[in-house]
Scaffold this motif. Sequence first.
Motif, PDB file in Angstrom:
ATOM      1  N   VAL A  19       0.818  -1.215   0.000  1.00  0.00           N
ATOM      2  CA  VAL A  19       0.000   0.000   0.000  1.00  0.00           C
ATOM      3  C   VAL A  19       0.852   1.266   0.000  1.00  0.00           C
ATOM      4  O   VAL A  19       2.002   1.259   0.418  1.00  0.00           O
ATOM      5  N   ARG A  20       0.234   2.363  -0.470  1.00  0.00           N
ATOM      6  CA  ARG A  20       0.913   3.669  -0.526  1.00  0.00           C
ATOM      7  C   ARG A  20       1.085   4.288   0.852  1.00  0.00           C
ATOM      8  O   ARG A  20       2.111   4.869   1.156  1.00  0.00           O
ATOM      9  N   ASP A  21       0.035   4.219   1.671  1.00  0.00           N
ATOM     10  CA  ASP A  21       0.004   4.908   2.958  1.00  0.00           C
ATOM     11  C   ASP A  21      -0.316   3.880   4.039  1.00  0.00           C
ATOM     12  O   ASP A  21      -1.478   3.581   4.302  1.00  0.00           O
ATOM     13  N   SER A  25      -3.950   2.680   5.730  1.00  0.00           N
ATOM     14  CA  SER A  25      -4.413   1.309   5.524  1.00  0.00           C
ATOM     15  C   SER A  25      -4.567   0.573   6.846  1.00  0.00           C
ATOM     16  O   SER A  25      -5.510  -0.201   7.032  1.00  0.00           O
ATOM     17  N   SER A  57       4.164  -1.654   3.386  1.00  0.00           N
ATOM     18  CA  SER A  57       4.488  -0.479   2.586  1.00  0.00           C
ATOM     19  C   SER A  57       5.393  -0.914   1.440  1.00  0.00           C
ATOM     20  O   SER A  57       5.982  -1.999   1.466  1.00  0.00           O
ATOM     21  N   ALA A  58       5.527  -0.054   0.445  1.00  0.00           N
ATOM     22  CA  ALA A  58       6.351  -0.381  -0.723  1.00  0.00           C
ATOM     23  C   ALA A  58       7.823  -0.525  -0.358  1.00  0.00           C
ATOM     24  O   ALA A  58       8.566  -1.239  -1.031  1.00  0.00           O
ATOM     25  N   ASP A  59       8.252   0.134   0.718  1.00  0.00           N
ATOM     26  CA  ASP A  59       9.657   0.034   1.094  1.00  0.00           C
ATOM     27  C   ASP A  59       9.959  -1.149   2.017  1.00  0.00           C
ATOM     28  O   ASP A  59      11.094  -1.318   2.445  1.00  0.00           O
ATOM     29  N   HIS A  66       7.373  -2.236  -5.009  1.00  0.00           N
ATOM     30  CA  HIS A  66       6.241  -2.184  -5.929  1.00  0.00           C
ATOM     31  C   HIS A  66       4.915  -2.286  -5.187  1.00  0.00           C
ATOM     32  O   HIS A  66       4.743  -3.139  -4.322  1.00  0.00           O
ATOM     33  N   LEU A  67       3.969  -1.431  -5.579  1.00  0.00           N
ATOM     34  CA  LEU A  67       2.613  -1.531  -5.043  1.00  0.00           C
ATOM     35  C   LEU A  67       1.887  -2.675  -5.745  1.00  0.00           C
ATOM     36  O   LEU A  67       2.177  -2.991  -6.893  1.00  0.00           O
ATOM     37  N   ASP A 119      -6.411   2.278  -0.956  1.00  0.00           N
ATOM     38  CA  ASP A 119      -5.620   2.030  -2.161  1.00  0.00           C
ATOM     39  C   ASP A 119      -6.450   1.599  -3.361  1.00  0.00           C
ATOM     40  O   ASP A 119      -5.908   1.174  -4.377  1.00  0.00           O
TER      41      ASP A 119
END
Length: 144
Positions: A19-21, A25, A57-59, A66-67, A119
Amino acid sequence: METQSLHRGRLIDHIQLVVRDLPASQRFYEAVFAALDIPISGTGPDFFWADELFVSSADSQAAHGHLTGRHHLAFQARDEAMVQAFYQATLAAGGTDNGGPGERPYHPGYYAAFVIDPDGNNIEAVYHGPARRSADSVVVEFDE
């Protein structure tokens, strides 16, 4: 040669959403899980999980930067009241309406609600109605 055994149980072992945030989420899914009486199993700085759903998270190391794309996840509810509680809780936690609680035409007794998570995933809670035995159901027994 040693063979591997395959466990036949649930179809899905686990699912990961990237997810982005993550805080948004986590607020959303904590509301989902509270309404469905599912405990959060664990959290870390870049992830949380409950039962077979892992959200990161993506990191995070598992995400590789990657999302994930848009998904539809359907959670089982114990009854219609639980579907309604899911719907109200997820809207209050930042979800967007995608179909309020009600019976659907998928099969008799299919009662569900749909929301869009932060998302863009389509998240559903479904109650399949009281247990019923179909006249068409067949029980197959195997001799070992």
